[in-house]
Structure formats: structure tokens, C-alpha cells
Design an enzyme around this catalytic site. Structure first.
Site, PDB file in Angstrom:
ATOM      1  N   GLU A 170       0.831  -1.196   0.000  1.00  0.00           N
ATOM      2  CA  GLU A 170       0.000   0.000   0.000  1.00  0.00           C
ATOM      3  C   GLU A 170       0.866   1.246   0.000  1.00  0.00           C
ATOM      4  O   GLU A 170       2.029   1.224   0.395  1.00  0.00           O
ATOM      5  CB  GLU A 170      -0.951   0.015   1.206  1.00  0.00           C
ATOM      6  CG  GLU A 170      -0.352  -0.392   2.540  1.00  0.00           C
ATOM      7  CD  GLU A 170       0.707   0.525   3.069  1.00  0.00           C
ATOM      8  OE1 GLU A 170       0.549   1.760   2.921  1.00  0.00           O
ATOM      9  OE2 GLU A 170       1.696   0.035   3.645  1.00  0.00           O
ATOM     10  N   GLU A 313       4.624  -0.423   1.286  1.00  0.00           N
ATOM     11  CA  GLU A 313       4.750  -0.718  -0.147  1.00  0.00           C
ATOM     12  C   GLU A 313       4.792  -2.222  -0.448  1.00  0.00           C
ATOM     13  O   GLU A 313       4.946  -2.606  -1.599  1.00  0.00           O
ATOM     14  CB  GLU A 313       6.000  -0.061  -0.763  1.00  0.00           C
ATOM     15  CG  GLU A 313       6.052   1.434  -0.688  1.00  0.00           C
ATOM     16  CD  GLU A 313       7.296   2.010  -1.350  1.00  0.00           C
ATOM     17  OE1 GLU A 313       7.937   1.322  -2.168  1.00  0.00           O
ATOM     18  OE2 GLU A 313       7.641   3.167  -1.032  1.00  0.00           O
TER      19      GLU A 313
END
Length: 349
Positions: A170, A313
């Protein structure tokens, strides 16, 4: 959402067959620990005792969070779009690791607060960022469901390409705040026990963030037993998209790796929507954020990496891949009792 009804438990028969193969390797029984268990879980998902994870992807859900207006972050939400563009262009932290570990990176705009035109960015925008959870719901129920279905659709598309394992990731400035609200509700703990510094708040900033989480829970009365309602009230679009990734993994028979605390919050919501979806999950690592360990524990999962990671991430989740590759190498290629002349270990009572 009708696809969720298709989720069934994995077939444990294949996990048992995989464990029997592990036990034939010339080594002490269960001596590769949690990695054996994880490989067995992958076998059960793929319904074979010869599973493979050669084709894998990282899906990075990108969205903005209205709660940034409350001063809960070091940076403003323009950073989300900049970082999303960097990931889509192949220049960010997750891309470096994905190149090393042979994983495709799929970057998704599911709720960035501005339009970005960038090659490599998959546009699946549900809205231009979530609303401020400190003053009201993050989104409508319909928007939450749309974001979940978006995640499931992405898994469907990856399954057609032959992807066997997905790492969740994310990017969304401010998203540890809705994560803390979700964790507080699901773990039954006060906000000060589950709220961390995120990307690096001062002590004063942390106190402000805790107060915002308390206010978000009070304003929204978020949980009456419906996990999608909880998501719509105090969640975010990137969290909702990851919920869809977990549910999609269960629908399409793909193992999904949990990254950090934000990803774990999404996994916990997915588990409430469909308890069987946990069968298709692996815990990549234990986040340094306060709620990380509790959320993984609530799922009944165990991580082999506990390194104080909190980059996001998908960078923590992808670090599980070389460990699984190592497990696969031993599983398929190491010497075996029946050909090595070594006496087989037996399980002692």
C-alpha cells in the site's frame, strides 16, 4: 460480492502430503520450522504436493486519507501521488526488491486525491480519497464494496496470467491512523495501545494522533458486527482494496502474503467477511507498529520475520519470498533418506 460465497476451505490433504515429503528429506523432522508449515499451506491452496511460486506479483494499493487534515502525519497527501508515480515507474523501494526476487509489481490508483497520468499505473479509482474519519465515515458502504470488488478483480486478472502468489502492499499518507482505529475496535484495545508513530511523528504528534483515533471511534460508533460497515466508517480505500486481494486469493486459489500493520488490518477484516480466507494467507513479517503483532495473532498466523520493519509498499512481505524459495529448494532438491543411506528420523513421544 457474490463471489465471496464461493470461498471454501483449502484441502488439508495436500498439506499432509507435502509434510510427508518434508519428512522424507534427510534432516531432523520439522527442522525447517515455520517455513515447512508455510509451504504446506501453499500446497493446500494449490491442491497439489508439488506447488510452485515461480510466478508472483506485488499489488500496491494507493489512496489518500482525509484524516491527514488532522495533522497526524509529517507530510501532506501530495506525497501519496508522488510515491505512487515512482512505484508505477519502477523506481521505488518495492521495485528494487521485486527485481531481485523476480516479482511483477502492479500499482493501483484506487483512491488517490488527484488524477495521475503515468505509464504503469492501473487506474481503478473509487473516489478522490477517503473522508476525514475524525468527523464522519470514511466512505459509503457502496464505495467500500466497490473497493473490495476492485481488489478481487485484480486477483482474477492475475490468476489468468498464472500468478501463484501475491504480496500485498500500500501507499497512502496517513493510513496508519485508520489502521489504528480498526485495530482498536477489532482487538478491543484502547487507541493508545495500538497507535504508533507511523512514518515518524514526534511525541506531541503521536498524542494528537491518538486523540484523533479516539474521536474517530466515538464519532462513527464503527462496529455493530458488520466488517464492511467498520471498513466504511473508519477505513480507507487502500485498506478496502487489500481486503479484496485477500478475498480474491481465496476465490481464485492464490496465496496472499500479508505485509505490515495496514495490510494486517485488511486481512483481519477479510477474515471477518470470510473466515476461510485465512487459509489462503501467509504472514510476511511482524510490523514495528504497535498493532502489528496483535492483528497477526488474531488471524492465528505466525511470521518468520520480526525485524522492526515499517516501510510499507509491500517491502516487508516480499522479503518472505527468498525464504520460501529456499524452502522450495530443499523440498525439491535436497537428499532423501531413501537414497542417502541415512537412517530416517522418527517422531518420538
Amino acid at each position: 460480492m457474490d463471489r465471496i460465497k464461493k470461498i471454501v476451505p483449502v484441502d488439508r490433504k495436500y498439506a499432509d502430503l507435502a509434510q510427508a515429503r518434508w519428512d522424507s528429506v534427510a534432516k531432523p523432522l520439522r527442522s525447517f520450522g515455520l517455513l515447512e508449515d508455510m509451504w504446506d499451506r501453499i500446497a493446500a491452496v494449490q491442491r497439489t504436493d508439488t506447488p510452485n511460486i515461480f510466478n508472483r506479483a506485488v499489488v500496491v494499493m494507493c489512496a489518500d486519507n482525509g484524516v491527514v487534515a488532522e495533522g497526524v502525519t509529517q507530510s501532506d497527501n501530495t506525497v501519496t501521488s508522488v510515491c505512487a508515480k515512482e512505484i508505477a515507474s519502477g523506481r521505488s523501494n518495492i521495485n528494487v526488491l521485486a527485481d531481485v526476487y523476480r516479482a511483477e509489481v502492479v500499482t493501483v490508483d484506487i483512491g488517490i486525491a488527484r488524477d495521475i497520468h503515468c505509464k504503469g499505473l492501473l487506474s481503478r479509482k473509487v473516489a478522490f480519497g477517503s473522508n476525514n474519519i475524525a468527523v464522519g465515515p470514511a466512505m459509503t458502504l457502496e464505495q467500500a464494496e466497490e473497493a473490495i470488488m476492485t481488489g478481487m478483480d485484480i486477483v482474477h486478472d492475475l490468476s489468468i496470467k498464472g500468478i501463484k502468489l501475491i504480496v500485498t502492499g500500500e501507499m497512502g499518507i496517513g493510513n496508519t491512523t485508520p489502521t489504528a482505529a480498526i485495530a482498536s475496535v477489532l482487538l478491543g484495545l484502547p487507541p493508545d495501545m495500538v497507535t504508533g508513530r507511523g512514518a515518524g511523528l514526534s511525541s506531541e504528534g503521536l498524542e494528537r494522533k491518538i486523540a484523533v483515533v479516539k474521536r474517530a471511534i466515538k464519532v462513527n460508533s464503527p462496529f455493530s458486527g458488520d466488517p464492511i460497515e467498520l471498513l466504511s466508517k473508519v477505513g480507507s480505500y487502500e485498506i478496502a482494496g487489500m481486503v479484496g486481494l485477500y478475498l480474491g486469493g481465496a476465490v481464485y486459489g492464490i496465496t496472499v502474503v500479508i505485509d505490515g500493520v495496514i495490510s494486517a488490518a485488511a486481512a483481519a477484516i477479510a477474515a471477518l467477511i470470510s473466515p476461510y480466507s485465512v487459509d489462503y494467507m501467509l504472514a510476511g513479517h511482524v510490523s514495528a507498529e504497535p498493532a502489528g503483532r496483535g492483528l497477526i495473532g488474531k488471524l492465528g498466523l505466525h511470521a518468520v520475520i520480526d525485524g522492526g520493519l515499517k516501510l510499507g509498499e509491500g517491502t516487508g512481505g516480499i522479503l518472505l519470498l527468498p525464504l520460501l524459495d529456499g524452502a522450495a529448494a530443499i523440498y525439491y532438491n535436497s537428499h532423501r533418506f531413501d537414497v542417502s543411506g541415512i537412517e530416517r528420523y522418527v517422531e518420538l513421544k
